[in-house]
Design a protein around this motif. Structure first.
Motif, PDB file in Angstrom:
ATOM      1  N   SER A 148      55.107 -28.258  45.035  1.00 48.00           N
ATOM      2  CA  SER A 148      53.813 -28.794  45.459  1.00 48.00           C
ATOM      3  C   SER A 148      52.772 -28.671  44.350  1.00 48.00           C
ATOM      4  O   SER A 148      52.983 -27.980  43.346  1.00 48.00           O
ATOM      5  CB  SER A 148      53.320 -28.054  46.704  1.00 48.00           C
ATOM      6  N   TYR A 150      49.701 -27.578  45.154  1.00 49.25           N
ATOM      7  CA  TYR A 150      48.686 -26.726  45.759  1.00 49.25           C
ATOM      8  C   TYR A 150      48.200 -25.683  44.759  1.00 49.25           C
ATOM      9  O   TYR A 150      49.001 -25.023  44.077  1.00 49.25           O
ATOM     10  CB  TYR A 150      49.259 -26.050  46.994  1.00 49.25           C
ATOM     11  N   LYS A 153      49.622 -22.051  45.156  1.00 50.19           N
ATOM     12  CA  LYS A 153      51.016 -22.017  45.606  1.00 50.19           C
ATOM     13  C   LYS A 153      51.723 -20.711  45.233  1.00 50.19           C
ATOM     14  O   LYS A 153      52.646 -20.283  45.921  1.00 50.19           O
ATOM     15  CB  LYS A 153      51.790 -23.215  45.075  1.00 50.19           C
TER      16      LYS A 153
END
Length: 297
Positions: A148, A150, A153
């Protein structure tokens, strides 16, 4: 898959990049479906948690256990082990990570002293269908998160790792490990492998962790007398002589090929005081550390 190659090269070969970020440490997660039938684990700096779905033998320290149902394996990098699959139907997942990655959250303390990774403990946990489902979901979330974008993360992956650890702590470990018949050969071989895993010392901050026969015996979950007897029988030298020889070999390399001062070398090799190291080195070689260093052309 083989782990005797560099971890960076391994990740490149399978098309994944290792997380290596200052202050974060290392973490990655994989499927076991592409693993070879015989899998040695030799990374001295990586811990490993595996969900094993498939039959085979786990050779651990001086023992082995037959895995005939889903299990979770916790691997301490100091303990030699290998997986010998019984067939090609191997599934599951595994993740590799460093102590630094876990300690960024500062929740579990020293990994080697934890219940699951403790030297001398039992690393295999057999699980039922519901537990397998729970663990599988955690690994799948890890895989999704690692790909991801993010921002946080790493924190998510660390949280999943802690969740995996705590879910396993609810389960009782396996108890049916079997000893090897050729115990002396096995013990001596494991000792020599474990001894080599302490080296090379490639940084003043990476110091020698196992320094005495007792340290090695505890790591291999055997009595020190059994270790001494096996090493002497197979190698012709005592355990202490083998350890001393390898320390002196490393000391010579550090003196000749680094610019570390004597104190840094002494502490890295497990000596509390530089003077102890100097006396030890001179007793073993007949020369002082400074004499060896100045003799280098």
């Amino acid at each position: 898959m083989e782990f005797n190659e560099t971890i960076k090269g391994f990740y490149k070969r399978v098309g994944l990049e290792c997380i290596k970020t200052p202050g974060v440490g290392h973490f990655n997660v994989f499927s076991r479906e592409n693993c070879s039938l015989i899998t040695p684990y030799s990374r001295r700096d990586y811990y490993k948690i595996s969900l094993i779905v498939g039959k085979g033998k786990l050779h651990y320290a001086d023992k082995w256990i037959y895995v005939d149902r889903p299990a979770i394996l916790f691997s301490n990098p100091l303990i030699p082990y290998s997986w010998e699959a019984e067939d090609n139907d191997q599934k599951g997942y595994f993740c590799l990570f460093t102590d630094q990655f876990v300690h960024d959250g500062n929740r579990l303390g020293n990994l080697q002293d934890s219940q699951l990774f403790k030297i001398g403990g039992t690393p295999v946990f057999f699980i039922d269908e519901q537990q397998q489902k729970t663990v599988t979901e955690i690994f799948m979330k890890m895989i999704a998160e690692i790909h991801s974008d993010y921002l946080h993360k790493y924190d998510m992956l660390r949280a999943y790792l802690h969740l995996l650890i705590h879910e396993t702590m609810k389960i009782h470990p396996a108890e049916n490990f079997e000893p090897y018949q050729n115990a002396s050969q096995r013990v001596a071989s494991l000792f020599m492998e474990l001894l080599e895993r302490q080296f090379p010392i490639d940084s003043p901050e990476r110091f020698l962790k196992l320094k005495s026969p007792v340290d090695y015996a505890e790591s291999l979950s055997i009595h020190v007398n059994s270790l001494n007897r096996s090493v002497k029988e197979i190698t012709g030298k005592t355990t202490s002589q083998q350890i001393a020889g390898r320390i002196i070999q490393e000391a010579n390399a550090l003196l000749k090929h680094t610019d570390w001062n004597i104190s840094e070398i002494a502490y890295a090799l497990g000596f509390d005081e530089p003077a102890y190291f100097t006396n030890y080195f001179k007793k073993q070689t007949g020369m002082s550390p400074n004499a060896v260093r100045t003799a280098v052309v």
